[in-house]
Scaffold this active site. Structure first.
Site, mmCIF file in Angstrom:
data_model
loop_
_atom_site.group_PDB
_atom_site.id
_atom_site.type_symbol
_atom_site.label_atom_id
_atom_site.label_comp_id
_atom_site.label_asym_id
_atom_site.label_seq_id
_atom_site.Cartn_x
_atom_site.Cartn_y
_atom_site.Cartn_z
ATOM 1 N N ARG B 124 0.817 -1.226 0.000
ATOM 2 C CA ARG B 124 0.000 0.000 0.000
ATOM 3 C C ARG B 124 0.844 1.266 0.000
ATOM 4 O O ARG B 124 0.406 2.304 -0.508
ATOM 5 C CB ARG B 124 -0.897 -0.019 1.239
ATOM 6 C CG ARG B 124 -1.990 -1.074 1.133
ATOM 7 C CD ARG B 124 -2.673 -1.336 2.451
ATOM 8 N NE ARG B 124 -3.792 -2.276 2.266
ATOM 9 C CZ ARG B 124 -4.491 -2.811 3.248
ATOM 10 N NH1 ARG B 124 -4.204 -2.523 4.516
ATOM 11 N NH2 ARG B 124 -5.473 -3.647 2.990
ATOM 12 N N SER B 273 14.759 32.619 6.464
ATOM 13 C CA SER B 273 15.189 32.775 7.845
ATOM 14 C C SER B 273 14.750 34.148 8.334
ATOM 15 O O SER B 273 14.986 35.151 7.668
ATOM 16 C CB SER B 273 16.704 32.648 7.923
ATOM 17 O OG SER B 273 17.173 33.106 9.163
ATOM 18 N N LYS B 279 19.049 34.884 3.551
ATOM 19 C CA LYS B 279 19.314 33.453 3.448
ATOM 20 C C LYS B 279 18.076 32.713 2.971
ATOM 21 O O LYS B 279 16.970 33.016 3.389
ATOM 22 C CB LYS B 279 19.685 32.956 4.849
ATOM 23 C CG LYS B 279 20.891 32.049 4.867
ATOM 24 C CD LYS B 279 21.136 31.490 6.242
ATOM 25 C CE LYS B 279 21.704 30.097 6.116
ATOM 26 N NZ LYS B 279 21.545 29.292 7.288
ATOM 27 N N ASN B 281 17.229 28.818 2.768
ATOM 28 C CA ASN B 281 17.781 27.487 3.004
ATOM 29 C C ASN B 281 17.193 26.452 2.048
ATOM 30 O O ASN B 281 16.000 26.489 1.750
ATOM 31 C CB ASN B 281 17.505 27.066 4.442
ATOM 32 C CG ASN B 281 18.396 27.793 5.423
ATOM 33 O OD1 ASN B 281 19.548 28.071 5.124
ATOM 34 N ND2 ASN B 281 17.854 28.138 6.575
ATOM 35 N N ARG B 312 11.657 -20.195 12.927
ATOM 36 C CA ARG B 312 11.304 -18.797 13.250
ATOM 37 C C ARG B 312 12.399 -18.249 14.131
ATOM 38 O O ARG B 312 12.764 -18.871 15.131
ATOM 39 C CB ARG B 312 9.967 -18.704 13.979
ATOM 40 C CG ARG B 312 9.515 -17.230 14.212
ATOM 41 C CD ARG B 312 8.090 -17.147 14.715
ATOM 42 N NE ARG B 312 7.265 -18.029 13.907
ATOM 43 C CZ ARG B 312 6.183 -18.673 14.356
ATOM 44 N NH1 ARG B 312 5.767 -18.467 15.593
ATOM 45 N NH2 ARG B 312 5.510 -19.475 13.556
#
Lengths: 389, 389, 389, 389
Positions: B124, B273, B279, B281, B312
């Site tokens: 799934r 930022s 900046k 990022n 097992r």
């Protein structure tokens, strides 16, 4: 096993960790010859493409013999360049002399040679691994057939659970070994590829790539894969499946061979203890487990290196070289041990029967287990038909 | 990205490490539902085989809804048995009541339920990973097309080498992502299998196995594989190839986005930022790298566990459960980040051109690179034809 | 073991993998509170340094309670910034309101808060691990004392070798557990440190660092260690020594409890099988092995991340967060299982004596083994003297 | 660097992966000599204990020279026994001849010899690692001193953040290298121990253990530690801290040396490209990263092997031998590269200043960074005082 191993197996620990033909084909020396084979194939391909003269190609190819090179000097040069190709190309040019020297390594970058050579080493080493997997699986199939209805204790969490048959256990080994062989054979056929891209992977010479691939029996890829490390990663994980299947067999054998269990014994001359003559050590199983123990960490090294920088990585690529060689040796050794182990395994059906007393219902119906074994063996025969050329 | 994640993504670090639909499908809760789905399918298969009544099967199936169970109580029971199935079966029998209670879990052992459930969780979860790989590859293909001839610096060992084109770099990303998708799709189609063998793997009921497989959309294997861990190992390594391909893209983006390089920028609102407004990022790349960093160690855990004991294992099997869930979440998150990153990537061709000044020959011939891009895109179109149903 | 676990242990697999107090202290929730504790300590330290008002510090500290924050919203913000601190600081400022809001997070960078918080989580979780190691070692010491001269089979390579005593085996467990505790106690006392360096690690405020360290009971380092990951690495390896020692005990117990060996049995109510009443599974040993199996890969992830970029890494740092939490949980669970196991272990001296028949010399001299046990116990008493405050 | 390496470094890839004195001391050949040194020390200890004659001990010790043994034959014997000691003892007895032959290997088991020998190899190899760490740290200290106030860009997530100084970065390297040296020196002094327990670890001969320990300069432990693998694990993790600290330096250097950044350059003659003369590859940094890349996986192998069976493990112990040798070689190589790198590093303060233009506030106050550097250097001087004998 020969009395005096040679090559990788001749080192002190090589008897355990560099056993079998694959280990012998995955050495530093084999890598050197493979690098030279790449240079030779490259020269011949360029000659066929009309870029250099056939005579020059043959001069180059003729010089590409590892025994002519000074490995210590190459190692020293490798340390100057963080890779061994620059030094090798210079030495090869010296060996070839003018005018062919100028045609050596044409269009190629160092990574082309090293990557192609590592793939070539794998291409040469893996068939021995496949043969040992096949031998081990065949031996397991014989055990499954012979013991399809031999009752034994089934054990879960290392506790006696209910009865099963030894044939069903052996059929489980067989299936795992065959599946591992199939997975590794696919890698061998489809993944191992020539590398040829020039300094930053932009060489546009598909004909030459295909020619080199044909010569070296490697896949000719659509694009250079300098910084796309799927191929080394698939090789590494394919090898890990083979060691994993081998280690499962070895684990069971060490447990079944315990003195208090005593249901199987390794055949062969090994494992006798001079100080403890009653003891017969499961030498092959222990050695296979030792080889296999090393593999997950080596695979993690390869996988962790996939985040390579730009057009050629600064460290993660270089770390692949010894790691891939060791993966080939460790896997080759593990499967070599398991092939011997499976072929010589001695089964004690009486002890199996006696140990059933630990179960509350010691008179098992072995019919379902035997039926499963029969279907697994039939599936194996179909697989053999399918793989037949 | 929604403002308020739910499920796995809602934990404090889930925004980074449990991103995307695959992570949401690989939780403890999803595993519980999958275990119940296995019990339901088992009951229906036995009913069709005539072993239990259709009515009982429907009563059982109707009770198999995770929200009806007390997870804390199941966890406590799991601690008493070193696995959660014993407690779940007891609770399911309570929920069902007599007479159908006696038909719950017929013929099965706990490992049958857990292994099948983990395979079902993967079945799934993986399509979302494939979709994100496909989305990322498609975005990379668009970049490759658009920038086939956009010159940029090729860099080896983190040094400027010679010119290449951004399209060729993007074509490399595309190829790696497509190849990873192909490898994982093969695992999804061929490897994920139902487990049904009873206490020691000797259940001989091929019709029931096939019926359960059809219901759960899982392969019906020839033999139970309780102690043959190829399937979890191939799942793990298939996921690792996907994270590896993703991490390569992320690595390049973090490097290209450096202030001194400035050749790409992540799009989107993230990464600003407040304290350093200049900046931006590379949030998606950093997060993808963080997810990918975790994967090799997790794969090594799975591979190291392949030497399982007897019918097992005592520890190595149990360790797979949380490890596989985490591999699915980490991979799912990594590819989710990369799909977003690739779709929003901003390319600064002017900076690429300006940075070529670091090379001695700043006027590159982009023809070969563009030709390679063209061939890679053509190969991708052929692949799409091939995969079309 | 309580019937209904809570916290980390309440998840479906938590009964196995998040057992004991350390696991409960190493959750996402605990990390959130630790982050807030760092912010509170920071505010108070700045107040004592005269940089902000004591009133503001108290307002901030008063707001630092995890239950007041919306974790889903924080997770969503974490995804925008590739870390959860920016969002938390914003939410904390909202909670605090002006004017104190401006004093929140003064001088700090996000990594300061996260690193300090992870260290604080470890500081709080490790004592429970040490207590369980100590309890397990004490139980092993009691077994060593009681069985110093109880003869049993010594086994090498899983083969009967010569006789030893169960006391000597237990003394080996004891020594390994004590040594692991010593190593981890050293990490706890000397390695776990506050992080406070500001955006690029250049904050010069040694008094504040020491004050925060005092408040949080963490070492105050000479330099910020944003990109020097020795501390997380030593924490990880210290935990691995503890799981390694635990896994050795568990391995022996699973082997000794085999039906054909039958020399020990786990006490307690767990492990009974309803379908197989003769079976008593070594639940604690299996669970401890499962937890321990996960640790080497997690440690490798931490070690592989040490090559961090510049002043803050792009991926390798972030990957530490969930990995360290899991290491604490896995180790905490493993030692919790081993403490219970060692305290309840049932020893069957008669079976030990009977199994000696597998040896050629079944009448062993237990004197040397008993003498070794005596010395090991004496060394343990000296150690206890040394550790006494 | 010598032109022609010898020993481990002489193999093709040895120039990169077996560099420096530690690598030369951690070979198969060195292990063989160490095994013989253990046998010699054992004989002399028994002689001093009065159990054998001093003359026999000297005959034995005189024969313990590796060059006299046929390594290929030993390897073949090792394969027969899954360990090399049985064959070596037989060969040593042959070399010694009667009557002293009977006194060879007295009281010992094969694991005693191999474990002691591996510890001895580490004891001999680690000082070179410590020396290289010290040399690298001293060079970093000199850089820190010289550039305490040299402004440069601080970079987080590979983005320019705010200014720092190069001295502070170098002080971070220095601290990490010194701390790694301290941790490894502790392992060297306190952890490396003699192994002497006889077949199942019950040999009660503390005087002999201490004598052997004194001769080999190894710790004499209270108990044999055949199946308690803390010591190999602590050795492995101690080495990993050293490679981690080295890799951090190397990572920064590869990034700072990028063409677009250009703030440092490796000195020395290496790294020039013949085909691309403008290029100067960071050979030492790349090689150190390659060596370091291999270490986490090797450590995981050691840690995963700690769950050893009974009195001697079947596989996990054996896997330690090549793994520990490789860890010593990889770490030795990494630190050798870093020592050279740090000593020759060329710093371009002008480029650092120019690159500050990427920041909004290009005129930084370097005072706090310089103050931190000063304190770190002072702490280093105190450490030197403390370590002085």
């Amino acid at each position: 096993m020969s009395a005096s191993p040679s090559g990788a197996g001749a080192a002190l620990l090589g008897g355990l960790f560099a056993r079998g033909a694959a280990a012998g084909a995955a050495t530093d020396e084999a890598l050197l010859q493979a690098m030279l084979d790449v240079e030779a194939a490259l020269a011949r391909a360029w000659a066929r493409a009309g870029a250099i003269s056939p005579a020059a190609a043959e001069v180059i190819a003729g010089a590409c013999r590892a025994e002519r090179f000074d490995v210590s000097a190459l190692a020293a040069e490798a340390a100057r360049h963080a890779q061994p190709v620059v030094g090798l190309v210079a030495a090869l040019r010296d060996a070839v002399g003018p005018p062919a020297a100028a045609d050596v390594h044409r269009g190629a970058t160092s990574q082309d040679v090293l990557d192609s050579a590592l793939m070539l080493v794998a291409r040469r080493a893996v068939p021995a691994i496949l043969a040992d997997l096949q031998a081990a699986a065949a031996a397991a199939a014989a055990l499954a057939q012979a013991h399809a209805a031999t009752p034994m204790t089934g054990r879960t969490l290392l506790q006696p659970a209910v009865a099963t048959t030894f044939g069903l256990k052996a059929a489980g080994w067989m299936t795992a070994l065959d599946d591992a062989a199939d997975a590794l054979a696919r890698v061998w056929a489809e993944v191992l590829a020539v590398q040829l891209g020039g300094p930053v992977g932009s060489l546009d010479a598909p004909g030459v790539v295909q020619d080199v691939g044909r010569q070296l029996d490697l896949v000719a890829p659509a694009l250079p894969w300098h910084a796309d490390r799927r191929r080394p990663a698939e090789l590494a994980t394919g090898l890990a499946l083979a060691t994993g299947a081998s280690a499962k067999v070895a684990r069971d054998v060490t447990l079944l061979a315990q003195g208090e269990v005593g249901e199987v014994r390794e055949g062969g001359a090994g494992g006798r203890s001079s100080s403890m003559p009653h003891k017969r050590n499961p030498v092959a199983a222990v050695s296979a487990l030792a080889c296999a123990q090393r593999v997950p960490g080596l695979v993690a090294t390869i996988l962790a290196g996939m985040a390579q920088e730009h057009e050629r990585a600064a460290g993660a690529w270089q770390a692949e070289w010894p790691t891939l060689l060791e993966l080939l040796r460790s896997t080759g050794s593990a499967v070599a041990w398991i092939a011997e182990l499976a072929q010589g395994l001695e089964v004690d059906a009486d002890r199996m029967a006696a140990n059933l007393a630990h179960l509350p219902a010691p008179a098992p119906d072995t019919g379902p287990a035997a039926a499963l074994v029969g279907r697994a063996l039939a599936a194996r025969r179909e697989r053999a038909q399918r793989l037949r050329p």
